[in-house]
Design a protein around this motif. Structure first.
Motif, PDB file in Angstrom:
ATOM      1  N   LYS A   1      25.897  31.424  62.683  1.00  0.00           N
ATOM      2  CA  LYS A   1      26.410  32.591  61.970  1.00  0.00           C
ATOM      3  C   LYS A   1      26.345  32.439  60.447  1.00  0.00           C
ATOM      4  O   LYS A   1      25.942  33.361  59.740  1.00  0.00           O
ATOM      5  CB  LYS A   1      27.848  32.878  62.409  1.00  0.00           C
ATOM      6  N   GLU A   2      26.702  31.266  59.961  1.00  0.00           N
ATOM      7  CA  GLU A   2      26.724  31.077  58.507  1.00  0.00           C
ATOM      8  C   GLU A   2      25.322  31.049  57.875  1.00  0.00           C
ATOM      9  O   GLU A   2      25.182  31.072  56.658  1.00  0.00           O
ATOM     10  CB  GLU A   2      27.517  29.818  58.124  1.00  0.00           C
ATOM     11  N   TYR A   3      24.280  31.032  58.701  1.00  0.00           N
ATOM     12  CA  TYR A   3      22.903  31.035  58.201  1.00  0.00           C
ATOM     13  C   TYR A   3      22.175  32.339  58.526  1.00  0.00           C
ATOM     14  O   TYR A   3      21.005  32.489  58.200  1.00  0.00           O
ATOM     15  CB  TYR A   3      22.124  29.848  58.785  1.00  0.00           C
ATOM     16  N   SER A   4      22.857  33.275  59.162  1.00  0.00           N
ATOM     17  CA  SER A   4      22.193  34.529  59.537  1.00  0.00           C
ATOM     18  C   SER A   4      21.903  35.377  58.300  1.00  0.00           C
ATOM     19  O   SER A   4      22.522  35.213  57.250  1.00  0.00           O
ATOM     20  CB  SER A   4      23.048  35.312  60.534  1.00  0.00           C
ATOM     21  N   GLY A   5      20.929  36.254  58.452  1.00  0.00           N
ATOM     22  CA  GLY A   5      20.549  37.135  57.350  1.00  0.00           C
ATOM     23  C   GLY A   5      19.601  36.509  56.342  1.00  0.00           C
ATOM     24  O   GLY A   5      19.292  37.119  55.327  1.00  0.00           O
TER      25      GLY A   5
END
Length: 117
Positions: free
Chosen positions: A48-52
């Protein structure tokens, strides 16, 4: 994610991005012993912390490049209809909806990408 990555690294094709030796994004699937010369992506995952950051798109491209090197005709995958972010990403890459007569996952969205257009 680590357990799945280890399974795929032994029997499948695995494309990963790491940070400090930790897998933060991966695309895994099968490019050997395939049916009708079509590869299959079984997992696309990013912490999640690396999405986008475009990691999934980059890794799918890496996976399709491997398929092209192996003269594979196409790559298919399933996703959930309601995962609009993923569906839009797949379609931006060139995946299109694919229906087969013997569809095994009727409630998921089945997509295909033809190598070379």
């Amino acid at each position: 994610m680590k357990v799945l990555a280890e399974k795929l690294s032994g029997k499948g094709t695995l494309c990963v991005i790491t940070n400090n030796e930790k897998i933060v994004s991966m695309v895994g699937g099968y490019t050997e012993n395939i049916i009708d010369n079509k590869a299959y992506i079984s997992v696309v995952a990013t912490l999640k912390e690396y999405s986008g950051k475009g990691f999934a798109k980059k890794l799918i491209k890496e996976f399709t490049d491997i398929c092209e090197e192996k003269n594979i005709d196409a790559v298919h995958l399933y996703t959930v209809h309601s995962n609009t972010i993923a569906v839009n990403m797949y379609k931006s890459i060139g995946f299109t909806e694919w229906k087969t007569d013997d569809e095994t996952r009727k409630y998921d969205l089945h997509l295909i990408y033809y190598i070379g257009g």
